[in-house]
Design an enzyme around this catalytic site. Structure first.
Site, mmCIF file in Angstrom:
data_model
loop_
_atom_site.group_PDB
_atom_site.id
_atom_site.type_symbol
_atom_site.label_atom_id
_atom_site.label_comp_id
_atom_site.label_asym_id
_atom_site.label_seq_id
_atom_site.Cartn_x
_atom_site.Cartn_y
_atom_site.Cartn_z
ATOM 1 N N GLU A 92 -27.984 -28.389 20.334
ATOM 2 C CA GLU A 92 -28.562 -27.464 19.358
ATOM 3 C C GLU A 92 -29.813 -28.072 18.727
ATOM 4 O O GLU A 92 -29.975 -29.292 18.708
ATOM 5 C CB GLU A 92 -27.548 -27.173 18.240
ATOM 6 C CG GLU A 92 -26.317 -26.422 18.740
ATOM 7 C CD GLU A 92 -25.387 -25.997 17.618
ATOM 8 O OE1 GLU A 92 -24.868 -24.876 17.690
ATOM 9 O OE2 GLU A 92 -25.174 -26.775 16.671
ATOM 10 N N CYS A 112 -22.672 -37.655 20.089
ATOM 11 C CA CYS A 112 -23.084 -38.924 19.475
ATOM 12 C C CYS A 112 -21.900 -39.877 19.454
ATOM 13 O O CYS A 112 -20.769 -39.459 19.213
ATOM 14 C CB CYS A 112 -23.588 -38.680 18.052
ATOM 15 S SG CYS A 112 -24.192 -40.204 17.266
ATOM 16 N N CYS A 116 -19.951 -40.867 12.527
ATOM 17 C CA CYS A 116 -20.052 -40.807 11.064
ATOM 18 C C CYS A 116 -19.080 -39.725 10.592
ATOM 19 O O CYS A 116 -19.040 -38.623 11.164
ATOM 20 C CB CYS A 116 -21.477 -40.469 10.622
ATOM 21 S SG CYS A 116 -22.698 -41.644 11.223
ATOM 22 N N CYS A 119 -20.001 -35.946 9.762
ATOM 23 C CA CYS A 119 -20.927 -35.271 10.683
ATOM 24 C C CYS A 119 -20.179 -34.596 11.835
ATOM 25 O O CYS A 119 -19.352 -35.234 12.506
ATOM 26 C CB CYS A 119 -21.914 -36.318 11.221
ATOM 27 S SG CYS A 119 -22.948 -35.676 12.550
ATOM 28 N N CYS A 332 -27.930 -30.302 7.804
ATOM 29 C CA CYS A 332 -27.760 -31.691 8.227
ATOM 30 C C CYS A 332 -26.277 -32.040 8.394
ATOM 31 O O CYS A 332 -25.472 -31.796 7.496
ATOM 32 C CB CYS A 332 -28.381 -32.566 7.139
ATOM 33 S SG CYS A 332 -28.384 -34.278 7.565
HETATM 34 S S1 SF4 Z 1 -24.918 -38.567 11.468
HETATM 35 FE FE1 SF4 Z 1 -23.954 -37.627 13.267
HETATM 36 S S2 SF4 Z 1 -25.551 -37.519 14.825
HETATM 37 FE FE2 SF4 Z 1 -26.270 -38.949 13.221
HETATM 38 S S3 SF4 Z 1 -25.606 -40.986 13.942
HETATM 39 FE FE3 SF4 Z 1 -23.937 -40.224 12.632
HETATM 40 S S4 SF4 Z 1 -22.516 -39.192 14.055
HETATM 41 FE FE4 SF4 Z 1 -24.468 -39.456 15.123
#
Ligand code: SF4
Length: 350
Positions: A92, A112, A116, A119, A332
């Site tokens: 996306e 990813c 995190c 996220c 975000c």
């Molecule tokens: S915020 Fe999301 S996309 Fe960015 S590094 Fe952490 S897990 Fe990966």
């Protein structure tokens, strides 16, 4: 298999043309056709002889990205795109309108690895890196559909850009090439969760793009909990790398700070943030958390403003990022694309 022409910068295009016994200067004409005139098929390249167009057709493809869907916020026109790559994987990206600012937020990986906790992309695991062409094409197609041209391009979509460093820098070079899109280098931002070795690399290579560091906590145990990458790259080392970057490049760094209720939003957190970033030319961008997870919620607005005021008193430049596109899951930390392949929590070297 045909090569994606958007993977190549001018120099690589020249080399390829030489291999095809064609003069190198044709590379500039092709580049202009791709990025200034935005031609979409080789037949459009009327600046080139017919025979060369036929040759190119046998070696290159122009498009690899297919738009599957898009959704536009009725509140603020934030627009989110869903793309399908040639192997069926999906990503996306987002256009955000804010006054005169038009930000293209693009992805660098499918999923990813860094997990995190606040996220959505982290929940996908890592599937694969994007190629430079797949990154470049997001901007090309969004430019066509945006009501205004982009003023900023930010690598803050899906993925950790520093873990796909070469492709990201390659794509940024194509965006800013004077022969092509001629996009301002300073207006291209690479955002990292803190892959220190590549912060040093970016500084040592004098990459002309802006750097944002997603800090999110100034307490090591807390940061490790919400950003497991911090176990390998502790806060102290990260801040030393940030200082090295600002000294070496003479550019400010942006610290992103996702504000999470009860986790990193206290007065002590604000004071520690001021103390630890002292001496680093920076601005601080506070982002009220957008997660669906009840454990990671934004504080109420009073608390956000209190945090802002505390940091502001130290004469730091601090901004609060509006929750643009929140209701269409385009803000975000909200990007997530269903992919056919199972989620893989692949162990990777960061
Ligand atoms: S915020 Fe999301 S996309 Fe960015 S590094 Fe952490 S897990 Fe990966």
């Amino acid at each position: 298999m045909l090569l994606n022409i958007h993977d190549l910068n001018v120099t690589e295009l020249q080399t390829k043309l030489n291999e095809l016994n064609e003069p190198g200067y044709r590379a500039n004409q092709i580049f202009k056709g791709l990025y200034s005139s935005r031609w979409k098929k080789f037949d459009d390249f009327t600046t080139l002889p017919k025979e060369l167009r036929a040759k190119l057709e046998n070696v290159f493809q122009i498009w690899s990205l297919k738009q599957v869907d898009f959704i536009k916020s009725e509140l603020d026109e934030t627009t989110k795109f869903l793309w399908q790559l040639q192997d069926g994987k999906r990503i996306e990206s987002v256009i955000i309108y804010e006054g005169n600012r038009v930000t293209f937020c693009i992805s660098s990986q499918v999923g990813c690895a860094l997990d995190c906790k606040f996220c959505a992309t982290g929940k996908m695991g890592i599937i694969r890196d994007l190629t430079p062409g797949e990154i470049v094409e997001q901007v090309l197609v969004m430019s066509e559909q945006s009501k205004l041209p982009p003023t900023n391009i930010v690598f803050m979509g899906m993925g950790e850009p520093m873990l796909n460093y070469d492709a990201v820098m390659h794509a940024a070079g194509i965006f800013s090439d004077p022969e092509g899109m001629c996009f301002s280098r300073k207006k291209i931002t690479i955002s990292t969760s803190g892959i220190i070795k590549h912060i040093y690399r970016m500084a040592d290579e004098d990459q002309p793009y802006s750097l944002a560091i997603s800090l999110n906590s100034v307490n090591q145990p807390v940061r490790e909990k919400i950003m497991p990458v911090s176990k390998k790259y502790p806060i102290q080392d990260l801040l030393i790398a940030a200082k090295y970057y600002t000294d070496k490049t003479q550019r400010r760094v942006t610290f992103e700070y996702v504000l999470i209720k009860g986790i990193n939003d206290s007065e002590d957190d604000a004071k520690e943030l001021i103390r630890l970033t002292r001496g680093i030319p920076c601005k601080i961008n506070v982002i009220p958390c957008n997660s669906d997870d009840p454990l990671y919620q934004a504080p109420n607005w009073d608390q956000v403003e209190k945090f802002d005021q505390l940091v502001n008193q130290s004469h730091r430049t601090i901004t609060i990022r509006n929750r643009k596109g929140w209701e269409i899951k385009a803000a975000c930390g909200q990007l997530y694309a269903e992919n056919e392949s199972p989620i893989r929590k692949r162990k990777i070297s960061v």
